[in-house]
Design an enzyme around this catalytic site. Structure first.
Site, PDB file in Angstrom:
ATOM      1  N   ASP A 183      14.262 -49.910  -8.871  1.00 53.76           N
ATOM      2  CA  ASP A 183      14.185 -49.107 -10.090  1.00 53.76           C
ATOM      3  C   ASP A 183      13.551 -49.885 -11.240  1.00 53.76           C
ATOM      4  O   ASP A 183      13.337 -49.338 -12.321  1.00 53.76           O
ATOM      5  CB  ASP A 183      15.550 -48.550 -10.491  1.00 53.76           C
ATOM      6  CG  ASP A 183      16.682 -49.538 -10.354  1.00 53.76           C
ATOM      7  OD1 ASP A 183      16.421 -50.725 -10.086  1.00 53.76           O
ATOM      8  OD2 ASP A 183      17.849 -49.124 -10.501  1.00 53.76           O
TER       9      ASP A 183
ATOM     10  N   ASP B  78      17.910 -55.593 -10.034  1.00 51.74           N
ATOM     11  CA  ASP B  78      17.945 -54.162 -10.304  1.00 51.74           C
ATOM     12  C   ASP B  78      17.677 -53.947 -11.790  1.00 51.74           C
ATOM     13  O   ASP B  78      18.016 -54.788 -12.625  1.00 51.74           O
ATOM     14  CB  ASP B  78      19.325 -53.617  -9.922  1.00 51.74           C
ATOM     15  CG  ASP B  78      19.444 -52.116 -10.030  1.00 51.74           C
ATOM     16  OD1 ASP B  78      19.380 -51.445  -8.985  1.00 51.74           O
ATOM     17  OD2 ASP B  78      19.634 -51.614 -11.161  1.00 51.74           O
TER      18      ASP B  78
ATOM     19  N   HIS C 138      27.566 -51.775  -9.967  1.00 45.13           N
ATOM     20  CA  HIS C 138      28.221 -51.321 -11.200  1.00 45.13           C
ATOM     21  C   HIS C 138      29.727 -51.131 -11.023  1.00 45.13           C
ATOM     22  O   HIS C 138      30.461 -51.046 -12.023  1.00 45.13           O
ATOM     23  CB  HIS C 138      27.613 -50.002 -11.680  1.00 45.13           C
ATOM     24  CG  HIS C 138      26.172 -50.092 -12.051  1.00 45.13           C
ATOM     25  ND1 HIS C 138      25.678 -51.066 -12.895  1.00 45.13           N
ATOM     26  CD2 HIS C 138      25.103 -49.328 -11.695  1.00 45.13           C
ATOM     27  CE1 HIS C 138      24.378 -50.902 -13.043  1.00 45.13           C
ATOM     28  NE2 HIS C 138      23.994 -49.861 -12.319  1.00 45.13           N
TER      29      HIS C 138
END
Length: 380
Positions: free
Chosen positions: A277, A185, A149
């Site tokens: 995740d 992800d 990110h």
């Protein structure tokens, strides 16, 4: 007994100094104590999740396929290949002032955090260099804090330095012509996409939950129309999946969207960005992958790497916040990458009922959009 060949072992780069990043406690990832809860939980991006990954790879049935290597901190020169001087200076100043700073929502720089971030970046660079120097083919950078990110000029989503972006830039600077980044992800790899948004030398593909923007630190939406700009138009492919997409949905997305794009791009280096995740039991995602799903994705990616890149594949750790199941899913992913004929480890908790109807419908719409709007895919 002779050592396994480079195509049937995974070289893991790791440094325990990354455990010194203490993200604190509070209400989930806020760091907030509302005053009326008796038990405050650890921030989801805590060291326990990584300790278990290290442990399962060291002691689990995959251990005989693993070779361990130590990472080292990134240098300023290396970091500035992706990040701006102003952003780096801000982090330096925050660290000099003793840390204890919330850089952006949920992203805390505490004492020990900056050095851990340097180690995460440097360890990922060491892993890529190991491949580029011809010492290994299947290499895994087991790192924290995560990085995908982090944008060139700002932190975001628990990330300080973009570990993947730095490694990709190193590959380009070392002579690679085309680099694929496949990010599984559960959250959009917005920072990596932003770093190469205007480049036709890097194809960024992200399979993520359809979560949109979450504020100033994450202005990107991760929608299908974010395709890149200038020379990079058509080289950022987003696959936002509906909540509840599981093994079948992700498999369908790989077969119908990802693999055809990779075949057209023909990379000479591949980076698989993994976050558990997207599992069925993660507190920070709403997808339903199980060990079988991760194993199959790993197998598909390995075959693409064999075909296009001489088996050269860098795997980089990102999210995954269920402290135990994330470790099992990493194990399964690497089993797939090794293309082993049978699972080494059974799934301890999954059976998860799955209806892939909504996922297939969404993926078909994404596929049609890309075939219409992405020059590289118009004749697929």
């Amino acid at each position: 007994m002779s050592a396994p060949s480079t195509s049937c072992r995974i070289d893991v780069f790791w440094h325990d100094g990354m455990l010194n990043h203490d993200t604190g406690k509070g209400m989930f990832d806020t760091g907030m104590n509302p005053g009326f809860l008796e038990v405050l939980e650890k921030h989801p991006e805590n060291s326990d999740r990584i300790r278990n990954i290290v442990s399962i790879l060291s002691k689990g049935p995959i251990s005989s396929y693993i070779s361990w290597h130590s990472g080292s901190p990134a240098t300023i020169h290396q970091l500035l290949s992706f990040h701006s001087q102003e952003y780096f200076d801000m982090l330096i100043e925050a660290d000099k002032n003793g840390g204890k700073k919330e850089i952006c929502s949920g992203t805390f720089l505490n004492p020990g955090s900056f050095n851990a971030a340097l180690l995460a970046a440097g360890t990922t660079l060491s892993a890529m260099k190991y491949i580029l120097d011809g010492y290994g083919e299947l290499v895994y950078a087991l790192v924290r804090p995560p990085g995908h990110h982090a944008q060139p000029t700002q932190a975001d989503g628990y990330c300080f330095f973009n570990n993947v972006g730095l490694a990709v830039q190193l590959a380009l600077d070392s002579g690679c012509k085309k680099v694929l980044v496949l990010d599984i992800d559960v959250h959009y790899g917005n920072g990596t996409a932003e770093g190469f948004y205007r480049s036709d030398k890097v194809l960024t593909v992200s399979l993520h939950m359809n979560h949109g923007s979450w504020g100033p630190s994450h202005p990107q939406n991760g929608t299908v129309d974010e395709l890149g700009e200038g020379e990079g138009f058509g080289y950022n492919l987003n696959v936002p999946l509906p909540n509840g997409s599981g093994d079948k949905g992700y498999g369908y997305a790989m077969r119908e969207v990802v693999i055809p794009a990779v075949e057209k791009f023909e990379p000479d280096m591949m980076v698989l960005v993994i976050g558990q995740d997207s599992s069925a039991f993660d507190p920070n995602g709403r997808q339903c992958l199980t060990m079988d799903g991760y194993r199959e994705i790993g197998r598909m990616v390995r075959r693409l790497a064999d075909k296009h890149c001489g088996s050269r594949l860098l795997i980089v750790q990102e999210g995954g916040y269920h402290v135990t199941y994330s470790a099992y899913c990493v194990h399964a992913t690497l089993e797939g990458v090794l293309d082993l004929p049978h699972p080494l480890l059974s799934d301890p908790i999954a059976y998860y009922p799955e209806d892939e109807t909504s996922a297939v419908k969404a993926i078909e719409a994404i596929k049609q959009f890309q075939m219409k709007n992405v020059p590289m895919l118009k004749d697929v």
